[in-house]
Scaffold this motif. Structure first.
Motif, PDB file in Angstrom:
ATOM      1  N   LYS A  48      79.016  40.867  18.475  1.00  8.39           N
ATOM      2  CA  LYS A  48      79.279  39.563  19.090  1.00  8.39           C
ATOM      3  C   LYS A  48      79.542  38.510  18.026  1.00  8.39           C
ATOM      4  N   LYS A  49      78.781  38.579  16.956  1.00  7.51           N
ATOM      5  CA  LYS A  49      78.951  37.627  15.860  1.00  7.51           C
ATOM      6  C   LYS A  49      80.325  37.795  15.204  1.00  7.51           C
ATOM      7  N   ALA A  50      80.728  39.049  14.957  1.00  7.22           N
ATOM      8  CA  ALA A  50      82.031  39.311  14.338  1.00  7.22           C
ATOM      9  C   ALA A  50      83.167  38.849  15.246  1.00  7.22           C
ATOM     10  N   ARG A  51      83.018  39.095  16.541  1.00 11.04           N
ATOM     11  CA  ARG A  51      84.053  38.680  17.490  1.00 11.04           C
ATOM     12  C   ARG A  51      84.166  37.153  17.530  1.00 11.04           C
ATOM     13  N   ARG A  52      83.055  36.473  17.546  1.00  7.68           N
ATOM     14  CA  ARG A  52      83.068  35.008  17.564  1.00  7.68           C
ATOM     15  C   ARG A  52      83.762  34.462  16.324  1.00  7.68           C
ATOM     16  N   TRP A  53      83.461  35.027  15.144  1.00 14.10           N
ATOM     17  CA  TRP A  53      84.081  34.564  13.907  1.00 14.10           C
ATOM     18  C   TRP A  53      85.573  34.859  13.881  1.00 14.10           C
ATOM     19  N   TYR A  54      85.987  35.978  14.493  1.00 14.71           N
ATOM     20  CA  TYR A  54      87.421  36.293  14.558  1.00 14.71           C
ATOM     21  C   TYR A  54      88.156  35.179  15.305  1.00 14.71           C
TER      22      TYR A  54
END
Length: 129
Positions: A48-54
């Motif tokens: 979720k964190k990686a997706r948000r940063w993307y």
């Protein structure tokens, strides 16, 4: 006196503790099952964190493209020909929920995109034949 950041492994342990403050539930369900569940929750949190940063990065690219357009028009003394390409790209980066920037995260999640576009994972169907 300076305060140093803890080593990387310690940061990961702290993140795990923050996600799972009560590990007794994991032990009650059985150690192996509990630890697998902990790892699964930790990975989903990281995902979720990686997706948000993307998507944050994609929006920043859109803003940067619009700012570059304004700067280019100013440098070219009002010639707005470049805006024909850059404004739609910048706006689509800002407001689109699709993955538009091709980077490592994009390629790691290529399979998910195909399933979403087609509605089914056709490679699994081909494999079962």
């Amino acid at each position: 006196m300076t305060i140093r950041a803890p080593p990387r492994k310690e940061k990961e342990r702290q993140a795990m503790r923050a996600v799972f403050s009560n590990l007794e539930d994991a032990y009650e369900a059985g150690y192996a099952d509990g630890m697998a569940d902990i790892r699964k929750r930790y990975r989903s949190r990281q995902e979720k964190k990686a997706r948000r940063w993307y998507y944050i990065k994609q929006k920043l690219y859109g803003v940067a493209l619009l700012i570059a357009t304004v700067f280019a028009v100013w440098v070219l003394d009002g010639d707005t020909t470049i805006a024909i390409i850059t404004v739609p790209l910048g706006v689509s980066c800002l407001f689109s929920k699709e993955m538009l920037i091709v980077d490592k995260y994009y390629w790691e999640h290529e399979d998910e995109r195909e399933v979403k576009e087609r509605g089914a994972d056709f490679r699994v169907i081909r494999r079962d034949r």
